[in-house]
Scaffold this active site. Structure first.
Site, PDB file in Angstrom:
ATOM      1  NE  ARG A 210      -4.911   0.896  11.659  1.00  0.00           N
ATOM      2  CZ  ARG A 210      -3.884   0.336  11.032  1.00  0.00           C
ATOM      3  NH1 ARG A 210      -3.986  -0.918  10.619  1.00  0.00           N
ATOM      4  NH2 ARG A 210      -2.766   1.001  10.829  1.00  0.00           N
TER       5      ARG A 210
ATOM      6  NE  ARG B 237       2.433  -5.836  11.191  1.00  0.00           N
ATOM      7  CZ  ARG B 237       3.221  -5.287  10.273  1.00  0.00           C
ATOM      8  NH1 ARG B 237       4.448  -5.731  10.088  1.00  0.00           N
ATOM      9  NH2 ARG B 237       2.765  -4.301   9.530  1.00  0.00           N
TER      10      ARG B 237
ATOM     11  CE  LYS C 116      -2.400  -0.643   3.716  1.00  0.00           C
ATOM     12  NZ  LYS C 116      -1.689  -1.836   4.227  1.00  0.00           N
TER      13      LYS C 116
ATOM     14  NE  ARG D  43       7.449  -1.183  10.164  1.00  0.00           N
ATOM     15  CZ  ARG D  43       6.311  -0.824   9.563  1.00  0.00           C
ATOM     16  NH1 ARG D  43       6.260   0.321   8.901  1.00  0.00           N
ATOM     17  NH2 ARG D  43       5.265  -1.594   9.586  1.00  0.00           N
TER      18      ARG D  43
ATOM     19  NE  ARG E 284       7.781  -3.467   5.812  1.00  0.00           N
ATOM     20  CZ  ARG E 284       6.482  -3.227   5.990  1.00  0.00           C
ATOM     21  NH1 ARG E 284       5.756  -2.742   4.992  1.00  0.00           N
ATOM     22  NH2 ARG E 284       5.916  -3.513   7.150  1.00  0.00           N
TER      23      ARG E 284
END
Length: 326
Positions: free
Chosen positions: A89, A171, A14, A160, A128
């Site tokens: 969300r 998640r 996104k 992260r 990532r």
């Protein structure tokens, strides 16, 4: 004008796609997380409220987030649209967002859902890496071997904490429980467009752009009215439908019509010859010319025939006359 919401699981891309659309069309990417961090850093009234909530270890309320969004969309660079990322969300937030956008006169044009398989999501998230200085996102699977710094400013890339493999599963589970109902919510409103999120970056961007710019009329706004045949002419579509309906008669009925036609033709051909000849004779007598069709067809005598019929009879021999006198 481009007013869209981006949906998709963590790692679906996104953020990357939002940046590409923002660069090309000049509309801002509005991320709820970025808004919160910016408000806290600037020390705004909403930022102070958000900081006190976060410091207490609690979740920031929807009212604070919506207040930040309202403030952000009121800036001049959002006059031609926006790209919302990370909010809403759940369905409740979606309803609140819809009310807010109606109030400020900026209703949504589309909701884009990046569709990516779970195994691809795991690979993307675990690999990532992010530049802490400029925020550019990289992936170890696409970086040249041995490269660990940002190509823009040379800052060391880092992973992260929520991109650790043990956290990724949780998640994705949260996304399934809370965010997936938004797919049904926006589908009912006629705003959802599903975009295949796997493949080359340019290909995905082209799909995103095409989906963002298409604006079909929501099903809830379509009104179907019935009109009588006299009040309005039939459209080409209606005419073709009626023609198709007429041609779709049952085969048995069509067969019966054909048989009836054949019988009628057979009857008309099967009239007795005597009847027809009698009629033709009667017609010949009644006609002023006094000639029937049969008479017209009679053979005509040739000149030679006429001459032969007018020849004088053969003369008797003179001897016979003499004998008779004696």
């Amino acid at each position: 004008m481009m007013r869209i919401v981006l949906l998709g699981a963590p790692g679906s891309g996104k953020g990357t796609q939002a940046q590409r659309l923002m660069t090309k069309y000049g509309v801002p990417q509005v991320s709820s997380g970025d808004l919160l961090r910016d408000a806290v850093a600037r020390g705004t009234e909403l930022g102070k409220q958000a900081k006190s909530v976060m410091d207490a270890g609690q979740l920031v309320s929807d009212d604070i987030v919506l207040g930040l969004i309202r403030e952000r969309l009121g800036r001049p660079d959002a006059a031609n649209g926006f790209i919302l990322d990370g909010f809403p969300r759940n369905s409740e937030q979606a309803n609140s967002l819809n009310t807010l956008l109606e109030e400020i006169g900026q209703p949504l044009d589309a909701v884009l859902l990046l569709d990516v398989r779970n195994e691809t999501l795991m690979q993307r998230l675990a690999g990532r890496r992010i530049c802490p200085k400029c925020g550019t996102v990289y992936n170890v699977h696409t970086l040249p071997e041995g490269v660990t710094t940002c190509e823009k400013d040379g800052t060391e890339l880092h992973q992260r904490p929520d991109d650790k493999e043990e956290v990724i599963g949780k998640r994705l589970a949260v996304y399934d429980q809370q965010t997936k109902p938004l797919i049904e919510h926006y589908s009912k409103l006629g705003l959802l467009r599903k975009v295949a999120g796997e493949g080359e970056l340019e290909e995905v961007s082209e799909r995103m752009e095409a989906a963002a710019l298409s604006k079909p009329v929501p099903a809830s706004k379509v009104k179907v009215t019935k009109s009588s045949p006299k009040s309005a002419p039939k459209s080409a579509k209606t005419a073709s439908k009626s023609a198709a309906a007429k041609s779709a008669k049952p085969a048995a009925k069509q067969g019966a019509v054909k048989k009836a036609g054949k019988k009628a033709a057979a009857k008309s051909k099967a009239k007795p010859a005597a009847k027809s000849s009698a009629k033709s004779k009667a017609a010949g007598k009644k006609s002023p010319a006094g000639k029937s069709k049969a008479a017209k067809k009679a053979p005509v005598k040739t000149k030679s025939a006429k001459k032969s019929s007018k020849r004088p009879a053969a003369k008797k021999p003179a001897g016979r006359k003499a004998r008779a006198k004696k």
